[in-house]
Design a protein around this motif. Structure first.
Motif, PDB file in Angstrom:
ATOM      1  N   SER A 164       0.918  -1.347  -0.044  1.00  0.00           N
ATOM      2  CA  SER A 164       0.021  -0.030   0.038  1.00  0.00           C
ATOM      3  C   SER A 164       0.909   1.117  -0.065  1.00  0.00           C
ATOM      4  N   TYR A 165       2.016   1.133   0.939  1.00  0.00           N
ATOM      5  CA  TYR A 165       2.672   2.408   0.834  1.00  0.00           C
ATOM      6  C   TYR A 165       3.491   2.750  -0.464  1.00  0.00           C
ATOM      7  N   ARG A 166       3.792   1.583  -1.341  1.00  0.00           N
ATOM      8  CA  ARG A 166       4.535   1.664  -2.460  1.00  0.00           C
ATOM      9  C   ARG A 166       3.379   2.208  -3.728  1.00  0.00           C
ATOM     10  N   PHE A 167       2.259   1.893  -3.500  1.00  0.00           N
ATOM     11  CA  PHE A 167       1.376   2.297  -4.304  1.00  0.00           C
ATOM     12  C   PHE A 167       1.497   3.978  -4.394  1.00  0.00           C
ATOM     13  N   TYR A 168       1.494   4.385  -3.196  1.00  0.00           N
ATOM     14  CA  TYR A 168       1.679   6.262  -3.057  1.00  0.00           C
ATOM     15  C   TYR A 168       3.073   6.580  -3.486  1.00  0.00           C
ATOM     16  N   THR A 169       4.156   5.933  -3.248  1.00  0.00           N
ATOM     17  CA  THR A 169       5.290   6.516  -3.399  1.00  0.00           C
ATOM     18  C   THR A 169       6.110   5.966  -4.796  1.00  0.00           C
ATOM     19  N   ALA A 170       5.736   4.876  -5.335  1.00  0.00           N
ATOM     20  CA  ALA A 170       6.046   4.561  -6.665  1.00  0.00           C
ATOM     21  C   ALA A 170       5.884   5.687  -7.815  1.00  0.00           C
ATOM     22  N   ASP A 171       4.793   6.401  -7.694  1.00  0.00           N
ATOM     23  CA  ASP A 171       4.735   7.417  -8.837  1.00  0.00           C
ATOM     24  C   ASP A 171       4.113   8.523  -7.719  1.00  0.00           C
ATOM     25  N   PHE A 172       4.895   9.347  -7.288  1.00  0.00           N
ATOM     26  CA  PHE A 172       4.539  10.461  -6.280  1.00  0.00           C
ATOM     27  C   PHE A 172       3.657  11.409  -6.835  1.00  0.00           C
ATOM     28  N   SER A 173       4.048  11.864  -8.095  1.00  0.00           N
ATOM     29  CA  SER A 173       3.268  12.827  -8.827  1.00  0.00           C
ATOM     30  C   SER A 173       1.860  12.318  -9.083  1.00  0.00           C
ATOM     31  N   VAL A 181      12.070  17.034 -11.840  1.00  0.00           N
ATOM     32  CA  VAL A 181      11.910  16.543 -10.396  1.00  0.00           C
ATOM     33  C   VAL A 181      10.602  15.870 -10.304  1.00  0.00           C
ATOM     34  N   ASN A 182       9.676  15.879 -10.955  1.00  0.00           N
ATOM     35  CA  ASN A 182       8.461  15.139 -10.867  1.00  0.00           C
ATOM     36  C   ASN A 182       8.386  14.096 -11.894  1.00  0.00           C
ATOM     37  N   LEU A 183       9.393  13.701 -12.294  1.00  0.00           N
ATOM     38  CA  LEU A 183       9.602  12.368 -13.088  1.00  0.00           C
ATOM     39  C   LEU A 183      10.480  11.430 -12.298  1.00  0.00           C
ATOM     40  N   LYS A 184      11.134  12.071 -11.266  1.00  0.00           N
ATOM     41  CA  LYS A 184      12.009  11.353 -10.247  1.00  0.00           C
ATOM     42  C   LYS A 184      11.387  10.845  -9.075  1.00  0.00           C
ATOM     43  N   PRO A 185      11.514   9.529  -8.673  1.00  0.00           N
ATOM     44  CA  PRO A 185      11.061   9.125  -7.150  1.00  0.00           C
ATOM     45  C   PRO A 185      11.753   9.810  -6.263  1.00  0.00           C
ATOM     46  N   ASN A 186      12.777  10.504  -6.142  1.00  0.00           N
ATOM     47  CA  ASN A 186      13.255  11.076  -5.147  1.00  0.00           C
ATOM     48  C   ASN A 186      12.651  12.296  -4.688  1.00  0.00           C
ATOM     49  N   THR A 187      11.688  12.515  -3.737  1.00  0.00           N
ATOM     50  CA  THR A 187      10.977  13.571  -3.361  1.00  0.00           C
ATOM     51  C   THR A 187      11.824  14.657  -2.774  1.00  0.00           C
ATOM     52  N   ARG A 188      13.060  14.511  -2.433  1.00  0.00           N
ATOM     53  CA  ARG A 188      13.738  15.194  -2.215  1.00  0.00           C
ATOM     54  C   ARG A 188      14.467  16.502  -3.260  1.00  0.00           C
ATOM     55  N   LYS A 205      19.801   9.223   4.869  1.00  0.00           N
ATOM     56  CA  LYS A 205      20.018  10.274   3.851  1.00  0.00           C
ATOM     57  C   LYS A 205      19.914   9.346   2.614  1.00  0.00           C
ATOM     58  N   ASP A 206      19.904   7.951   2.593  1.00  0.00           N
ATOM     59  CA  ASP A 206      19.987   7.083   1.414  1.00  0.00           C
ATOM     60  C   ASP A 206      18.482   6.644   1.177  1.00  0.00           C
ATOM     61  N   PRO A 207      18.011   7.087  -0.121  1.00  0.00           N
ATOM     62  CA  PRO A 207      16.561   6.648  -0.262  1.00  0.00           C
ATOM     63  C   PRO A 207      16.506   5.157  -0.266  1.00  0.00           C
ATOM     64  N   GLU A 208      17.549   4.410  -0.689  1.00  0.00           N
ATOM     65  CA  GLU A 208      17.313   3.024  -0.945  1.00  0.00           C
ATOM     66  C   GLU A 208      17.476   2.256   0.486  1.00  0.00           C
ATOM     67  N   LYS A 209      18.138   2.733   1.278  1.00  0.00           N
ATOM     68  CA  LYS A 209      18.263   2.352   2.937  1.00  0.00           C
ATOM     69  C   LYS A 209      16.805   2.629   3.674  1.00  0.00           C
ATOM     70  N   ILE A 210      16.423   3.799   3.254  1.00  0.00           N
ATOM     71  CA  ILE A 210      15.038   4.289   3.715  1.00  0.00           C
ATOM     72  C   ILE A 210      13.889   3.207   3.289  1.00  0.00           C
ATOM     73  N   GLU A 211      14.053   2.997   2.255  1.00  0.00           N
ATOM     74  CA  GLU A 211      12.945   2.249   1.847  1.00  0.00           C
ATOM     75  C   GLU A 211      13.013   0.662   2.254  1.00  0.00           C
ATOM     76  N   LYS A 212      14.392   0.351   2.537  1.00  0.00           N
ATOM     77  CA  LYS A 212      14.520  -1.083   3.353  1.00  0.00           C
ATOM     78  C   LYS A 212      14.075  -1.157   4.531  1.00  0.00           C
ATOM     79  N   PHE A 213      14.482   0.115   5.274  1.00  0.00           N
ATOM     80  CA  PHE A 213      13.881   0.328   6.647  1.00  0.00           C
ATOM     81  C   PHE A 213      12.408   0.467   6.641  1.00  0.00           C
ATOM     82  N   ILE A 214      11.599   0.875   5.751  1.00  0.00           N
ATOM     83  CA  ILE A 214       9.998   1.164   5.838  1.00  0.00           C
ATOM     84  C   ILE A 214       9.516  -0.490   5.545  1.00  0.00           C
TER      85      ILE A 214
END
Length: 748
Positions: A30-39, A572-579, A693-702
């Protein structure tokens, strides 16, 4: 890697094959449904008519707010902003929030700065309210600080620029005048002709060549000659500067003697405003060395004003206020006699010590006027004093300009003040006496970014630069300044950077120094290229937005900073990195990388309005997700806040972050009863905060949090994480599930 829609189908197919029943969607999926394509998730949230209606209302009305009272009275605006900043449960506390908004963020002892919860400082930063409750008007000035400093720099450089230009002309003149055999050759050479007339303050563009020829061949001893007949001393001085015969031929000593040549060049430096340049100083030194060789006594020395004046300047005396008699007395003094004239002052004593005349004014046999050492000391003194005098004059004019320009409120003010106007003209390489004031006024009103503006149509970079150095609008009044960042975004960037600092005093002190530099320098930046070229600023920005160490290229940073965050197809809207999107939103650059002008006197600037609306949409999206699964809301919140986590205390101060971390680390609820420092130590021992600070590690933690959250909060049907971890109560299910997964992957 499977797409989110494939994940749903994939998971459903596995469970359908194994159990013959529909799958419950896990927290992570469910979380990935929202973040995979944030825009896309943002657009879906905005598709809700109520969300869109509130967004439109906020954008349409926040600009009408002129005080905190206005803001608090409009319940829709106030509630919208409170929800955006995660303060929805405090909406009722208007008196409390008034104190937050009235706080001075620059005062460490202000109400909001003493609060532990960072949301209140973020809320205060989002608005431009003054401590008296009114909207801070801001100061509209005719020049930004960066443009002011650039103008001052150009004014300082103009000595060098004019000196170089004049030196080039002097070299040409000296070389050509030595070859002249008749006056006609001088008159026929436009460059020589213009140089000679300019030196004697005569406009070569309107001068009659036959008349100038007659002046140059005049006999100054004849009162009826052409040079004497005209009642203008300039022409007499011009005639005296050359040695042409009545028939135009050159006298035996050449068209000009060395002293005549030196005087002409000196006057040219003065007339072109280059008298105080290093080039002029070097020229005078060459003349001094050349003429000094023939000096045998004080009278010879005083007969050549060039030598006399050079020596006086070298010892710090003004030639205007020193008579020949005083120079003679100094040069013929006995320095061993304490009562001699030279010993009456340090300057005269120094002057006497640099020459070798005896008390009768002669040079003893075999003794030169100066030794090499004396000559070097004299030259060093001349350059030092010339430079000090030049800089003193320059500093005086600059100080005057800095003071006066702040008082200017319109283009007419600038045009009327002769000192300011002349300073500006010189800074941009223009001659105030030659330029039409009407023309310059049109230039100052021009938009340098418009290729069809008046300044650009002149096809001269000096006018374009002049137009770009001021903030005048078409009405002659100053507009808002160009800003790479608006005030609210600068404050937010500094806050983000400060949050990354360590706990030690030396780290905080270094951070404060960097923040001070950033705050003072960012206002001088007018293009993305300038920002990225300043490694100190670029490092500050990347660290503030959690990208330190990612080694993003300058091109990537430029793409981020020039993205239009309202365009779903922008970088920035085509990239998954919201930062990336957060960084783009914090700056005020056009697509071409130039800073945009800001509108002053608003309760919220454009970036703050956009950020508020982004936060509102994100809060709404998280709330919607939480209504279906509280774990998804926690995961989304953690993803948004993770990059700001710098220590265990950042987590302990936020109960939502704490719940995510406690769950992901498998820590029991009872730990919450322990001492805070003990809790912090326990968390710090199990986490590397740099990982956030690393998006991939944040994803693993979540992902880990989601799996353990689903186990801790079981759904009616087994969730995928619980199945994968074997927590189903069905013996041997894990192996069968893996086999099923493999079968589905092979078939696909």
């Amino acid at each position: 890697m499977l797409r989110p829609d494939e994940v749903r189908g994939f998971a459903g197919e596995v469970l359908d094959r194994r159990f013959g029943m529909p799958a419950m969607i896990s927290t992570f999926i469910s979380y990935r449904f929202y973040t995979a394509d944030f825009s896309k998730s943002v657009r879906q949230t905005l598709a809700d008519p109520m969300v869109k209606r509130e967004q439109d209302y906020y954008r349409a009305n926040i600009g009408n707010v002129t005080s905190i009272d206005d803001f608090l009275k409009d319940q829709r605006l106030y509630a919208y902003a409170m929800k955006a900043h995660g303060l929805e449960d405090m909406t009722y506390a208007k008196a409390f929030m008034r104190k937050v908004l009235e706080s001075d963020l620059t005062d460490a002892n202000s109400f909001v700065r003493k609060m532990v919860d960072p949301r209140y400082q973020a809320f205060a930063r989002a608005f431009n309210f003054a401590p008296d409750g009114r909207v801070a008007e801001g100061v509209t000035i005719v020049q930004d600080s960066g443009d002011l400093e650039a103008t001052v720099g150009l004014y300082s450089e103009q000595r060098l620029r004019k000196g170089s230009a004049s030196m080039a002309e002097a070299e040409y003149y000296a070389a050509r005048v030595a070859t002249l055999t008749s006056v006609d050759q001088l008159v026929a050479d436009p460059r020589l002709f213009a140089y000679a007339l300019t030196a004697y303050d005569i406009d070569a563009t309107i001068a009659s060549e036959p008349f100038i020829r007659a002046v140059l061949t005049s006999d100054l001893g004849d009162p009826d000659s052409v040079a004497n007949a005209i009642d203008d001393v300039r022409y007499q001085r011009l005639a005296a500067a050359f040695s042409f015969e009545a028939d135009g031929s050159v006298a035996a000593g050449g068209a000009q003697t060395l002293e005549q040549l030196a005087r002409t060049v000196e006057l040219y430096y003065e007339e072109t405003g280059a008298s105080a340049s290093p080039a002029a100083a070097a020229f005078r030194t060459t003349v001094f060395d050349t003429l000094a060789g023939g000096i045998t006594n004080v009278d010879d020395f005083l007969a050549k004003p060039i030598l006399r004046d050079y020596a006086l300047v070298a010892v710090g005396l003004d030639p205007i206020y020193v008579s020949d008699a005083m120079v003679r007395d100094a040069l013929t003094s006995d320095l061993g006699d304490p009562d001699s004239f030279a010993n009456s002052s340090d300057s005269y004593r120094l002057l006497a010590s640099l020459f070798n005349f005896n008390t009768s004014g002669e040079l003893d046999p075999g003794v030169p006027m100066q030794t090499l050492e004396q000559r070097d000391l004299l030259v060093d003194g001349y350059f030092a004093n010339y430079e000090n005098k030049a800089r003193a004059s320059e500093d005086l004019h600059t100080s005057d300009y800095r003071f006066m320009i702040e008082l200017m409120t319109s283009v007419d003010d600038v045009m009327r003040d002769q000192r300011v106007y002349t300073y500006i003209m010189r800074a941009f390489g223009l001659d105030a006496s030659q330029e039409s004031t009407t023309k310059i006024r049109q230039v100052l009103l021009s938009d340098p970014s418009d290729p069809f503006s008046y300044a650009n149509q002149l096809r001269d970079s000096r006018y374009t630069a002049l137009a770009g150095a001021f903030n005048f609008g078409p009405d002659g009044k100053p507009q808002g300044p160009l800003r790479a960042q608006l005030n609210s975004s600068v404050s937010e960037t500094v806050a983000l950077y400060t949050a990354t600092l360590g706990e030690f005093d030396f780290q905080k002190e270094a951070g404060e120094a960097e923040s001070k530099y950033y705050s003072e320098t960012i206002d001088t930046i007018e293009t993305v290229d300038q920002l990225l070229a300043n490694s100190r600023l670029a490092a500050y920005v990347t660290r503030a937005f959690g990208m330190e160490g990612e080694q993003l290229s300058a091109q990537t940073l430029k793409q981020i900073l020039t993205s239009d965050i309202d365009d779903p197809t922008s970088f920035v809207n085509l990239k998954p990195n919201t930062r990336f999107r957060a960084m783009a939103a914090a700056f005020n650059f056009d697509a071409d990388g130039t800073a945009k002008r800001v509108v002053l006197g608003l309760a919220q600037d454009a970036n703050a309005v956009r950020e508020t609306q982004d936060l509102y949409i994100r809060q709404t999206m998280e709330q919607k997700a939480g209504s279906q699964n509280p774990g998804v809301r926690l995961a989304l919140y953690f993803e948004r806040k993770a990059s700001s986590i710098t220590s265990a205390y950042s987590i302990l101060a936020d109960k939502a972050l704490l719940e995510v971390v406690m769950t992901a680390l498998g820590l029991p609820d009872a730990i919450a009863q322990a001492d805070v420092d003990m809790q912090a130590k326990l968390i710090a021992n199990r986490l590397d905060f740099a990982d956030f600070k690393d998006p991939e590690k944040i994803e693993k933690f979540i992902s880990r949090f989601s799996a353990l959250y689903d186990i801790k909060n079981p759904q009616q049907s087994p969730s995928i994480p619980s199945l994968l971890l074997g927590d189903t109560g069905i013996v041997g299910f894990g192996d069968d599930l893996l086999a099923s997964i493999q079968a589905v992957q092979i078939r696909r």
